[in-house]
Structure formats: structure tokens, C-alpha cells
Design a protein around this motif. Structure first.
Motif, PDB file in Angstrom:
ATOM      1  N   GLU A 192       2.802   1.133   8.261  1.00 51.85           N
ATOM      2  CA  GLU A 192       2.342   1.482   9.609  1.00 51.85           C
ATOM      3  C   GLU A 192       3.434   1.294  10.659  1.00 51.85           C
ATOM      4  O   GLU A 192       4.235   0.366  10.586  1.00 51.85           O
ATOM      5  CB  GLU A 192       1.138   0.609   9.988  1.00 51.85           C
ATOM      6  CG  GLU A 192      -0.110   0.981   9.212  1.00 51.85           C
ATOM      7  CD  GLU A 192      -1.159  -0.107   9.283  1.00 51.85           C
ATOM      8  OE1 GLU A 192      -2.242   0.160   9.812  1.00 51.85           O
ATOM      9  OE2 GLU A 192      -0.882  -1.231   8.818  1.00 51.85           O
ATOM     10  N   SER A 193       3.397   2.200  11.634  1.00 46.37           N
ATOM     11  CA  SER A 193       4.358   2.144  12.719  1.00 46.37           C
ATOM     12  C   SER A 193       3.562   2.436  13.999  1.00 46.37           C
ATOM     13  O   SER A 193       2.841   3.424  14.058  1.00 46.37           O
ATOM     14  CB  SER A 193       5.425   3.199  12.448  1.00 46.37           C
ATOM     15  OG  SER A 193       6.206   3.417  13.571  1.00 46.37           O
ATOM     16  N   ASP A 252       6.773   6.788   4.853  1.00 46.55           N
ATOM     17  CA  ASP A 252       6.916   5.448   5.427  1.00 46.55           C
ATOM     18  C   ASP A 252       6.751   4.293   4.439  1.00 46.55           C
ATOM     19  O   ASP A 252       7.550   3.358   4.441  1.00 46.55           O
ATOM     20  CB  ASP A 252       5.903   5.263   6.563  1.00 46.55           C
ATOM     21  CG  ASP A 252       6.100   6.308   7.649  1.00 46.55           C
ATOM     22  OD1 ASP A 252       7.244   6.721   7.855  1.00 46.55           O
ATOM     23  OD2 ASP A 252       5.109   6.712   8.271  1.00 46.55           O
ATOM     24  N   SER A 253       5.692   4.348   3.628  1.00 44.23           N
ATOM     25  CA  SER A 253       5.404   3.156   2.825  1.00 44.23           C
ATOM     26  C   SER A 253       6.516   2.792   1.819  1.00 44.23           C
ATOM     27  O   SER A 253       6.788   1.592   1.646  1.00 44.23           O
ATOM     28  CB  SER A 253       4.025   3.244   2.163  1.00 44.23           C
ATOM     29  OG  SER A 253       3.782   4.519   1.647  1.00 44.23           O
ATOM     30  N   PRO A 254       7.211   3.754   1.194  1.00 43.55           N
ATOM     31  CA  PRO A 254       8.321   3.307   0.330  1.00 43.55           C
ATOM     32  C   PRO A 254       9.420   2.594   1.120  1.00 43.55           C
ATOM     33  O   PRO A 254      10.029   1.648   0.611  1.00 43.55           O
ATOM     34  CB  PRO A 254       8.862   4.596  -0.291  1.00 43.55           C
ATOM     35  CG  PRO A 254       7.961   5.693   0.106  1.00 43.55           C
ATOM     36  CD  PRO A 254       6.990   5.209   1.102  1.00 43.55           C
ATOM     37  N   VAL A 255       9.647   3.050   2.349  1.00 42.80           N
ATOM     38  CA  VAL A 255      10.667   2.397   3.179  1.00 42.80           C
ATOM     39  C   VAL A 255      10.213   0.971   3.517  1.00 42.80           C
ATOM     40  O   VAL A 255      11.008   0.025   3.489  1.00 42.80           O
ATOM     41  CB  VAL A 255      10.946   3.218   4.470  1.00 42.80           C
ATOM     42  CG1 VAL A 255      11.907   2.476   5.386  1.00 42.80           C
ATOM     43  CG2 VAL A 255      11.500   4.591   4.111  1.00 42.80           C
ATOM     44  N   ALA A 256       8.914   0.824   3.803  1.00 40.68           N
ATOM     45  CA  ALA A 256       8.376  -0.518   4.082  1.00 40.68           C
ATOM     46  C   ALA A 256       8.584  -1.423   2.865  1.00 40.68           C
ATOM     47  O   ALA A 256       8.972  -2.590   2.997  1.00 40.68           O
ATOM     48  CB  ALA A 256       6.894  -0.422   4.440  1.00 40.68           C
ATOM     49  N   GLY A 257       8.345  -0.872   1.680  1.00 37.24           N
ATOM     50  CA  GLY A 257       8.533  -1.647   0.450  1.00 37.24           C
ATOM     51  C   GLY A 257       9.990  -2.058   0.289  1.00 37.24           C
ATOM     52  O   GLY A 257      10.300  -3.210  -0.032  1.00 37.24           O
ATOM     53  N   LEU A 303       0.873  -1.174   0.000  1.00 33.14           N
ATOM     54  CA  LEU A 303       0.000   0.000   0.000  1.00 33.14           C
ATOM     55  C   LEU A 303       0.911   1.226   0.000  1.00 33.14           C
ATOM     56  O   LEU A 303       1.506   1.569   1.018  1.00 33.14           O
ATOM     57  CB  LEU A 303      -0.936   0.006   1.218  1.00 33.14           C
ATOM     58  CG  LEU A 303      -2.179  -0.894   1.085  1.00 33.14           C
ATOM     59  CD1 LEU A 303      -1.830  -2.350   1.306  1.00 33.14           C
ATOM     60  CD2 LEU A 303      -3.270  -0.448   2.047  1.00 33.14           C
ATOM     61  N   LEU A 304       1.011   1.824  -1.169  1.00 29.35           N
ATOM     62  CA  LEU A 304       1.993   2.898  -1.347  1.00 29.35           C
ATOM     63  C   LEU A 304       1.291   4.248  -1.387  1.00 29.35           C
ATOM     64  O   LEU A 304       0.566   4.569  -2.327  1.00 29.35           O
ATOM     65  CB  LEU A 304       2.768   2.650  -2.659  1.00 29.35           C
ATOM     66  CG  LEU A 304       3.923   3.593  -2.999  1.00 29.35           C
ATOM     67  CD1 LEU A 304       5.031   3.545  -1.950  1.00 29.35           C
ATOM     68  CD2 LEU A 304       4.509   3.257  -4.366  1.00 29.35           C
ATOM     69  N   SER A 305       1.472   5.035  -0.325  1.00 33.02           N
ATOM     70  CA  SER A 305       0.908   6.394  -0.298  1.00 33.02           C
ATOM     71  C   SER A 305       2.016   7.283  -0.857  1.00 33.02           C
ATOM     72  O   SER A 305       3.031   6.803  -1.326  1.00 33.02           O
ATOM     73  CB  SER A 305       0.611   6.770   1.147  1.00 33.02           C
ATOM     74  OG  SER A 305       1.817   6.917   1.859  1.00 33.02           O
ATOM     75  N   GLY A 306       1.853   8.573  -0.761  1.00 35.12           N
ATOM     76  CA  GLY A 306       2.964   9.430  -1.178  1.00 35.12           C
ATOM     77  C   GLY A 306       3.843   9.800   0.004  1.00 35.12           C
ATOM     78  O   GLY A 306       4.702  10.662  -0.108  1.00 35.12           O
ATOM     79  N   GLY A 307       3.617   9.150   1.151  1.00 31.79           N
ATOM     80  CA  GLY A 307       4.313   9.550   2.380  1.00 31.79           C
ATOM     81  C   GLY A 307       5.731   9.006   2.486  1.00 31.79           C
ATOM     82  O   GLY A 307       6.270   8.412   1.548  1.00 31.79           O
TER      83      GLY A 307
END
Ligand code: ATP
Ligand code: MG
Length: 400
Positions: free
Chosen positions: A287-288, A188-193, A182-186
Motif C-alpha cells: 500500500e502507498s 507494488d507488493s513485490p517491491v514491498a517484499g 500480501l502478494l498480488s500480481g501488481g
């Protein structure tokens, strides 16, 4: 004489017993894909390491690319010679001379080829003597040398290397299945990826987009983020979900304290549908715990309630500062902080419940029929293929 090879060492995958072949051939494919632009090079695989034959290409730029490939523990530029003493001496001298600041050195010979006439200890001395008498001001230091010159005498050839360059570690992308990120523009999510990819997981991305409340530039930001992530894996599909209508209905029909939770539940339902359709076995989010209202334990419980899918949360226990450090390192940070609205920030209520109760959420959701809206939203998904370096290919609705 010059560096004409790069030696690549595998690290963790060497431990993987029977799967080893699968891991090494995937690594080879990933390396070939990332190095496509260097037309002259050849890749050759061996049991314990891989060689890139440079054929005249310069090693520096190639090494920068290799640093992003998971499954590589370390690498070195190497000179390949025949198994002949004189040639090996010349190569070792070249290796020492190309380390301009090194004053002390050590030679480490490894001789898997037992037909080579000189034992490894003795050969260390032979080479050491050669280097000492052909350079000025150098000395041997076996404990803390400025440079360690390694001489690897194998069946058909000898490889001489000096500096060891650290690789990205992890496992080759594609050896641990696929996840829908789930890739937002924020931030966190790219780092999770990225972290999922580091464990060998291939990703597809899903992005919820609410035009005209969110602009084309917000979508472009997500495309640019995915493009960055292709540096670590081959291509990435982004499924862009037209979320406006559903979000507006939630906004109108659900008490504001609960609208964010309902919106997140819709995201999960839609993500699960897309994942199932594409044989993807998990979802991944940025999510964190405790970071924002939607990431309390109660909130995650209420959001998670709508799916049985495993949800991977690589950042769950990380502090924001540490997440930002990784985002900077993988160069997604500057893209993430571009100031465009995200669908969730546009519709976020002033005071979302930080401890939503699952049964209340279910009750409010149950009063409204969302099924047609869900169906329509899913039918409107647009899939974009992000390929490394080549750019973007649009495949409208190739999914449903
Ligand atoms: P991020 O920096 O990744 O946006 P965040 O700290 O802003 O995370 P939230 O906005 O609560 O946190 O989002 C939590 C997670 O939900 C995100 O990490 C992402 O995985 C997913 N998410 C949020 N908004 C979207 C969106 N518009 N499209 C796809 N996924 C989203
Ligand atoms: Mg966000």
C-alpha cells in the motif's frame, strides 16, 4: 598470477555488537545458498570480512549473484599471496595491469600483521616504485587515482585488491524475523517484499486467487514474482487462498460501495490466521498512501480495524515512479505488467467508497454470517514452495 579470491565487506552489521556472530553466520549461510551452483568455491569467514576462495571458478557471475545479497556493503576480487615482498609486488602489478583504462594509481597498504618487516607507508613507496618501473605511461595520483590498489597484510596472508564493487547494503535476510507478504500480481507488493527483505526480514507470501475469474496464468505470475524474490533470500512459501466463494458472497450481500472494504478486511483476517499459525509476527503490503480508493487514510483505517497485527507498509510514502524504478531494477516489473486479471480488479465495484466509515462497514458485515465461508476458505489454502533455481514443489495443504 590471477584473481583467486573475492573479498566481501559487511558494512552495517559490523556495528551490531553482540549480535554480530548471528549476523555473520546468517550472511555466510545466505551466500552459500545463493552460490550453490558454483561447486568448487569455498567460503571462509573472518571477523571483519568474508572470503570466497574461487578454486578456478570465474568471478564475474559470482559477483552478479553477490550483488543481490543483503548485508554485503562492498566486495572486490583479490589475489592472495604469502606475506612475501616479491609475491606482493607481482600481485600488485597484475592488479594494475588488469585495469586496462587506468592511467593513474595509488597504493594503500594496511598492515595488521606487525611482524611484516616493512611499515605501510614505506611499503606503499616500494610497491609504487615497482609498478612505475614495470609499466608504461602510468603515474601516481594520491588524491583522485583511476585505480586504488589495496594491500591488506594479515597474519597468514596478504590480499591485493583493486576495484571496489558496491553491494546491496541492508541486513542479511533472516536476521530480523519473518513477515507474511500480501502478494498480488501488481507492481507494488513485490517491491514491498524486496524492501522488507533488505532490512533482514524473511518473507512468506499469501495470494488471493479467484478462479475462474482469475486464470492459472494470474497465479503463475505470482509464482514467477516469488521466484524473482528468491534471488534476494533463500526459499519462499506462497499460500494461495481460494477466494472465489467468499468474494461472490461479499459481492451479493454487501452494498457495492462497501464491498471492496469488506473484501480487504477478509484478506486481513485470513492473512492474520495464516501468520499466527506459522508463528509469523507481521503482515506486509504494497500500500502507498492515496494511490487508489482502498489506500486513503479512511480506507486503511477501516481495513486495519480487523487486526491487531503490525502491518508493515514499506511503500507508504513513495511515489509510483520511484516504486516502478525499483521494480525495474529487481526485474519484477515485466512480470507485474503481464495483463492478467487480479481478483480485486474483477470484483471491484464501479464506485467504491473512498472514505468508508468503520462503523458502517461493521454494520453491513454484521448482517451476514461469514464464519463458515472463512473457515472453508482457510481450509482450502494451497501452499507452494518456491526454491531458488530448483523450481517448484507442491505441498498441498501442509498448513492446516
Ligand atoms: P499491487 O501493485 O501490489 O497490487 P496496488 O497498487 O494494485 O498494489 P491494491 O490493489 O489496492 O494496490 O492492493 C493493495 C495491497 O493489497 C497490495 O499491495 C497487496 O499487498 C495487497 N493485495 C491486493 N490484492 C491482493 C491479492 N490478490 N493477493 C494478495 N494480496 C493482495
Ligand atoms: Mg493490485
Amino acid at each position: 598470477m590471477e584473481y583467486d579470491h573475492i573479498v566481501i565487506r559487511y558494512g552495517e552489521i559490523a556495528l551490531k555488537g553482540k549480535n554480530r556472530k548471528m549476523f555473520t553466520s546468517r550472511l555466510q549461510e545466505n551466500v552459500a545458498a545463493q552460490l550453490k551452483q558454483f561447486k568448487a568455491i569455498k567460503i571462509s569467514m573472518h571477523r571483519d570480512q568474508m572470503y570466497i576462495v574461487l578454486n578456478g571458478e570465474k568471478p564475474d557471475e559470482i559477483i552478479e549473484k553477490l550483488k543481490n545479497i543483503f548485508g554485503i556493503q562492498s566486495m572486490s576480487v583479490a589475489i592472495k599471496t604469502d606475506n612475501e615482498v616479491e609475491l606482493i609486488k607481482q600481485a600488485a602489478l597484475h592488479a594494475l595491469q588488469s585495469e586496462q583504462n587506468a592511467k593513474t594509481f595509488k597504493i594503500t597498504t594496511r598492515r595488521t600483521n606487525k611482524e611484516f618487516p616493512i611499515g605501510s607507508q614505506e611499503f606503499n613507496h616500494v610497491l609504487g616504485g615497482h609498478l612505475l618501473s614495470n609499466t608504461n605511461g602510468h603515474s601516481v595520483d594520491v588524491h583522485h587515482p583511476d585505480v586504488e590498489i589495496k594491500v591488506d597484510i594479515r597474519a597468514k596472508a596478504t590480499y591485493i585488491t583493486s576495484r571496489k564493487i558496491l553491494g546491496a547494503g541492508g541486513l542479511p535476510v533472516g536476521t530480523a524475523g519473518k513477515t507474511l507478504l500480501l502478494l498480488s500480481g501488481g507492481i507494488d507488493s513485490p517491491v514491498a517484499g524486496f524492501l522488507a527483505m533488505k532490512r533482514g526480514v524473511q518473507i512468506e507470501a499469501i495470494h488471493f486467487h479467484s478462479p475462474p475469474f482469475t486464470s492459472e496464468r494470474a497465479k503463475q505470475k505470482v509464482i514467477d514474482l516469488a521466484q524473482r524474490l528468491t534471488e534476494y533470500g533463500a526459499k519462499i512459501k506462497i499460500h494461495v487462498v481460494p477466494f472465489t466463494k467468499l468474494q461472490q458472497k461479499i459481492h451479493q450481500e454487501i452494498p457495492h460501495g462497501y464491498s471492496m472494504t469488506v473484501m480487504r478486511r477478509m484478506m486481513m483476517r485470513i492473512s492474520e490466521t495464516v501468520a499466527k499459525d506459522r508463528d509469523i509476527l507481521s503482515l506486509t503490503t504494497g500500500e502507498s498512501l492515496g494511490q487508489v480508493a482502498s489506500q486513503t487514510m479512511e480506507s486503511m483505517h477501516a481495513i486495519n480495524d480487523v487486526t491487531n497485527y503490525p502491518i508493515i507498509r514499506p511503500l507508504i510514502a513513495m511515489d509510483k515512479e520511484d516504486i516502478i524504478k525499483i521494480a525495474e531494477q529487481i526485474k519484477t516489473y515485466d512480470i507485474s505488467i503481464r495483463p492478467y486479471e487480479d481478483c480485486c480488479t474483477v470484483f471491484v465495484p464501479k464506485a467504491p467508497k473512498t472514505k468508508p466509515k468503520s462503523d458502517k462497514v461493521q454494520y453491513f458485515e454484521g448482517l451476514i454470517d461469514f464464519s463458515d465461508d472463512l473457515k472453508e476458505t482457510i481450509e482450502g489454502i494451497e501452499t507452494i514452495d518456491i526454491k531458488k533455481d530448483i523450481g517448484i514443489d507442491k505441498e498441498l495443504n501442509d498448513l492446516f
